[in-house]
Scaffold this active site. Structure first.
Site, short mmCIF file in Angstrom:
data_model
loop_
_atom_site.label_atom_id
_atom_site.label_comp_id
_atom_site.label_asym_id
_atom_site.label_seq_id
_atom_site.Cartn_x
_atom_site.Cartn_y
_atom_site.Cartn_z
N LEU A 141 63.87 165.42 141.59
CA LEU A 141 63.57 164.04 141.25
C LEU A 141 64.10 163.17 142.38
CD1 LEU A 141 64.62 163.79 137.46
CD2 LEU A 141 62.31 164.05 138.39
N ASP A 142 63.39 162.11 142.71
CA ASP A 142 63.87 161.17 143.72
C ASP A 142 65.23 160.62 143.30
OD1 ASP A 142 61.57 161.49 145.17
OD2 ASP A 142 60.60 159.67 144.40
N LYS A 143 66.01 160.21 144.27
CA LYS A 143 67.34 159.66 144.00
C LYS A 143 67.29 158.56 142.95
CE LYS A 143 71.07 157.04 146.23
NZ LYS A 143 71.54 156.41 147.48
N ARG A 242 54.08 157.09 142.02
CA ARG A 242 54.30 155.87 142.78
C ARG A 242 53.05 155.47 143.56
NH1 ARG A 242 60.25 157.08 145.31
NH2 ARG A 242 59.88 155.06 146.30
#
Length: 302
Positions: A141-143, A242
């Protein structure tokens, strides 16, 4: 500390403070922890031991608003109990660990940050039982994305999960707080994703011009400014949600790289991995894990 400024309470591990008036985060913490030096407070903040509502916050100049809740993990408790910072374990057995990762915590190390990551903390956690134990990343998962994340406890389990990911994963649902009012109740978007030399993902409608990405979305609630969507991934491409939200003209809140132009009203990226359902790599049982939708997503989209 003035009682007019906040409600102040403690539990076994944390100091919990409700913000009563606007303030910068570092200034606020210096007042709450008036017995500590400025450097000590800055270190606590830099280590990711401070959360605001539902996300980790490390910026000294973060602007606090009345009604927010600031939680400070006690330094002594963190050292003594080796508490996992920025995540909670949802499930663990001999083969896997499932966590709920908070926004602001890296999944894996970067050049700038080696230790304050989900992987590093879990590695230390399993080695307490046996120094030979290890942890392996199955997906990331992205930060700034929160939610359910899966790790393997062996190379064998990691490979089995990754090699059969499309079949093993039965449901992968996200929620996103996006800009603007959605007019459609549900929809489906398909494109081919490509990556620039600067690692920015973008869509192409030319068949086979990149990696095929499919996202199904459902409107949950919204107002004139923001909408809350539930998104089911049929493919798991890098930055898929996104990019697809940007394509639809409703970028994810806080996503400046992908078209967000509004002020970030939640202080984090508006993306959360809500549900992960998969077939266990050893028992073959179907397991489902959920992480509650962040409160800020719900309040801003009412």
């Amino acid at each position: 500390m003035s009682k007019k400024r906040s409600n102040y309470r403690k539990d076994a591990k944390n100091v919990i403070v409700e913000v009563k008036e606007p303030d910068e985060l570092l200034s606020f913490l210096l007042k709450v922890m008036s017995n500590r030096s400025r450097n000590s407070v800055k270190s606590i903040l830099a280590r990711g031991q401070v959360t605001i509502d539902d996300h980790i916050e490390k910026r000294f100049n973060y602007q606090l608003k009345p009604g927010q809740t600031v939680t400070i993990l006690k330094n002594k408790a963190a050292v003594k109990q080796n508490v996992l910072i920025g995540m909670q374990i949802l499930y663990e057995d001999e083969d896997i660990i499932v966590i709920n990762k908070e926004a602001g915590l890296l999944s894996i190390a970067t050049e700038k940050e080696k230790q304050q990551t989900a992987l590093h903390q879990l590695m230390k956690y399993v080695k307490r039982e046996d120094p030979e134990n290890r942890i392996f990343v199955v997906h990331r998962l992205d930060k700034d994305t929160s939610g359910v994340m899966l790790f393997a406890k062996s190379e064998r389990v990691k490979r089995k999960l990754q090699d059969n990911w499309a079949k093993a994963v039965k449901e992968r649902t996200y929620v996103a707080l996006v800009e603007g009012r959605f007019t459609e109740k549900e929809g489906y978007i398909t494109s081919w994703l490509r990556e620039t030399k600067t690692h920015l993902m973008y869509s192409s409608q030319t068949p086979n011009d990149g990696l095929l990405a499919k996202t199904r979305y459902t409107f949950i609630q919204g107002n004139a400014d923001f909408s809350l969507l539930e998104l089911n991934l049929e493919t798991g491409r890098k930055n898929q949600i996104r990019v697809h939200m940007q394509d639809l003209g409703h970028p994810v809140v806080g996503d400046k790289k992908n078209g967000s132009k509004e002020r970030n009203v939640i202080g984090r990226l508006g993306l959360h991995a809500k549900t992960l359902t998969f077939q266990h790599p050893t028992t073959n049982k179907i397991l489902t894990f959920k992480a509650d939708v962040p409160a800020s997503f719900l309040s801003k989209s009412k």
